[in-house]
Motif scaffolding. Structure first.
Motif, mmCIF file in Angstrom:
data_model
loop_
_atom_site.group_PDB
_atom_site.id
_atom_site.type_symbol
_atom_site.label_atom_id
_atom_site.label_comp_id
_atom_site.label_asym_id
_atom_site.label_seq_id
_atom_site.Cartn_x
_atom_site.Cartn_y
_atom_site.Cartn_z
ATOM 1 N N GLY A 112 21.614 -26.743 -11.717
ATOM 2 C CA GLY A 112 21.704 -27.203 -13.100
ATOM 3 C C GLY A 112 20.364 -27.117 -13.820
ATOM 4 O O GLY A 112 20.310 -27.118 -15.051
ATOM 5 N N THR A 113 19.298 -27.045 -13.046
ATOM 6 C CA THR A 113 17.937 -27.067 -13.612
ATOM 7 C C THR A 113 17.240 -25.718 -13.465
ATOM 8 O O THR A 113 16.482 -25.305 -14.340
ATOM 9 C CB THR A 113 17.131 -28.179 -12.905
ATOM 10 N N PHE A 114 17.512 -25.053 -12.351
ATOM 11 C CA PHE A 114 16.887 -23.757 -12.087
ATOM 12 C C PHE A 114 17.964 -22.674 -11.982
ATOM 13 O O PHE A 114 18.991 -22.872 -11.326
ATOM 14 C CB PHE A 114 16.091 -23.786 -10.770
ATOM 15 N N ASP A 115 17.680 -21.553 -12.598
ATOM 16 C CA ASP A 115 18.576 -20.401 -12.532
ATOM 17 C C ASP A 115 18.042 -19.480 -11.435
ATOM 18 O O ASP A 115 17.127 -18.698 -11.673
ATOM 19 C CB ASP A 115 18.577 -19.714 -13.906
ATOM 20 N N PHE A 116 18.569 -19.624 -10.228
ATOM 21 C CA PHE A 116 18.021 -18.890 -9.083
ATOM 22 C C PHE A 116 18.414 -17.419 -9.123
ATOM 23 O O PHE A 116 19.587 -17.086 -9.317
ATOM 24 C CB PHE A 116 18.501 -19.518 -7.770
ATOM 25 N N GLU A 117 17.419 -16.565 -8.971
ATOM 26 C CA GLU A 117 17.672 -15.123 -8.933
ATOM 27 C C GLU A 117 16.963 -14.546 -7.724
ATOM 28 O O GLU A 117 15.818 -14.898 -7.445
ATOM 29 C CB GLU A 117 17.135 -14.450 -10.211
ATOM 30 N N THR A 118 17.654 -13.668 -7.004
ATOM 31 C CA THR A 118 17.047 -13.054 -5.824
ATOM 32 C C THR A 118 16.019 -12.015 -6.264
ATOM 33 O O THR A 118 16.300 -11.190 -7.145
ATOM 34 C CB THR A 118 18.131 -12.404 -4.938
ATOM 35 N N LEU A 119 14.840 -12.085 -5.648
ATOM 36 C CA LEU A 119 13.769 -11.136 -5.976
ATOM 37 C C LEU A 119 14.242 -9.711 -5.759
ATOM 38 O O LEU A 119 14.886 -9.407 -4.751
ATOM 39 C CB LEU A 119 12.560 -11.373 -5.062
ATOM 40 N N ARG A 120 13.871 -8.842 -6.683
ATOM 41 C CA ARG A 120 14.185 -7.425 -6.523
ATOM 42 C C ARG A 120 12.914 -6.659 -6.198
ATOM 43 O O ARG A 120 11.810 -7.152 -6.412
ATOM 44 C CB ARG A 120 14.780 -6.880 -7.828
ATOM 45 N N ARG A 121 13.091 -5.454 -5.680
ATOM 46 C CA ARG A 121 11.946 -4.618 -5.359
ATOM 47 C C ARG A 121 11.202 -4.183 -6.624
ATOM 48 O O ARG A 121 9.988 -4.092 -6.665
ATOM 49 C CB ARG A 121 12.429 -3.399 -4.541
#
Ligand SMILES: [Zn+2]
Ligand SMILES: [Zn+2]
Length: 249
Positions: A112-121
Motif C-alpha cells: 500500500g506504501t511501496f510499489d515494488f518493481e523487479t530490477l531489470r538489466r
C-alpha cells in the motif's frame, strides 16, 4: 547529478556511519540507492524525509535494505496522511523479504506504501536517470548499478567479489563507488567482497575518473584500506566515503 553519501559502513553500522545508502538527485528528483540499517535517521540530516521519489535496492542483505521497514512506518502512518506510493526497485522477492522483516502478512505487506518493481538489466529510465544493472558474484542475488544523467555516469558496485562484469559496467564512469570490505590477507573467501586493492584494480581496468571506497567495515582501519587501494594500478583520485560527502557530476 548530485550523489550524497548517507551511509557507507560495510555489513553493519559503525560509530560514524549507518550501513549502505546513497542519495542520487537530478532535475528535482531524488532516488535512494540502498537503505541499510541506520540510514533512515541519517537521511533526515541531508534531505526531507518524504521527498524521495524512488528507491533502488542492490540486494536483500540487511545492511542494504532493512531501513525500508522504518520508512514504511514513516510513510504509512504520517499523521497528516500517507504520501503517494513510491516505486521500490529491487531483486525478485523484495516485497516478501521486507514483509517478513517487519513481521507483516506478505499480502498486502508494504504494497500500500511501496510499489515494488523487479530490477531489470536495462538500460531503462527511473525518473531522469538512465539505469543499467548487472548481476554480481555474492551469496545472494546482488546487483551493481550504472546511473547516467546529463552525459555523466555513476557506477556503484553494491556488494561483490571480483568481477569482469563490474569492470564492464563501470567503464569510463566519472565516479565509481566501489565496495572495499576486505584488507589484503591470506585465505579471503571468493565471490563475496572486494579488498581495497581489488577495488583499485577494478577502477583501473574500467578507466573511471574517480574512485571512492565504500562499504568500509568498522573492524578495519580505514587508512589501511586507502593505502592498499593507492598501491593498486589505479592512478586516479582515490578517496574514502564518509557520511555527508557530496559529489557533483
Ligand atoms: Zn553489504
Ligand atoms: Zn551483501
Amino acid at each position: 547529478m548530485r550523489v550524497t553519501v548517507i551511509g557507507c559502513s560495510g555489513s553493519f553500522p559503525g560509530p560514524d556511519s549507518p550501513a549502505s545508502s546513497y542519495l542520487i538527485e537530478a532535475d528535482g528528483y531524488a532516488m535512494l540507492l540502498d537503505l541499510g540499517n541506520g540510514a533512515l535517521g541519517t537521511l533526515q540530516r541531508f534531505h526531507p524525509l518524504y521527498e524521495i521519489d524512488s528507491v533502488c535496492i542492490s540486494h536483500l542483505h540487511a545492511d542494504h535494505c532493512l531501513d525500508l521497514c522504518g520508512y514504511w512506518v514513516a510513510r504509512t502512518y504520517r499523521p497528516s496522511g500517507p504520501p503517494p506510493r513510491i516505486p521500490v526497485h529491487g531483486p525478485e522477492g523484495t516485497a516478501v523479504r521486507l514483509a517478513k522483516a517487519y513481521d507483516l502478512d506478505p499480502d498486502p505487506g508494504m504494497t500500500g506504501t511501496f510499489d515494488f518493481e523487479t530490477l531489470r538489466r536495462g538500460p531503462y529510465d527511473i525518473g531522469p536517470f538512465r539505469v543499467t544493472t548487472a548481476l554480481m558474484p555474492h551469496p545472494v542475488e546482488a546487483y551493481a548499478f550504472r546511473i547516467e544523467h546529463g552525459g555523466k555516469a555513476l557506477a556503484y558496485s553494491g556488494d561483490t567479489g571480483a568481477s569482469e562484469t563490474l569492470v564492464d559496467l563501470a567503464r569510463g564512469a566519472d565516479l565509481f563507488l566501489c565496495e572495499a570490505s576486505f584488507l589484503d590477507g591470506p585465505g579471503l573467501p571468493s565471490e563475496l567482497h572486494l579488498t581495497a586493492r581489488e577495488a583499485g584494480e577494478h577502477a583501473a581496468a574500467a578507466g573511471v575518473g574517480r574512485l571512492v571506497l565504500t562499504h568500509l567495515v568498522p573492524w578495519n582501519d580505514r587508512d589501511v584500506s586507502l593505502k592498499e587501494a593507492k598501491a593498486s594500478h589505479y592512478d586516479g583520485d582515490v578517496e574514502l566515503a564518509y557520511v555527508g560527502a557530496e559529489y557533483d557530476l
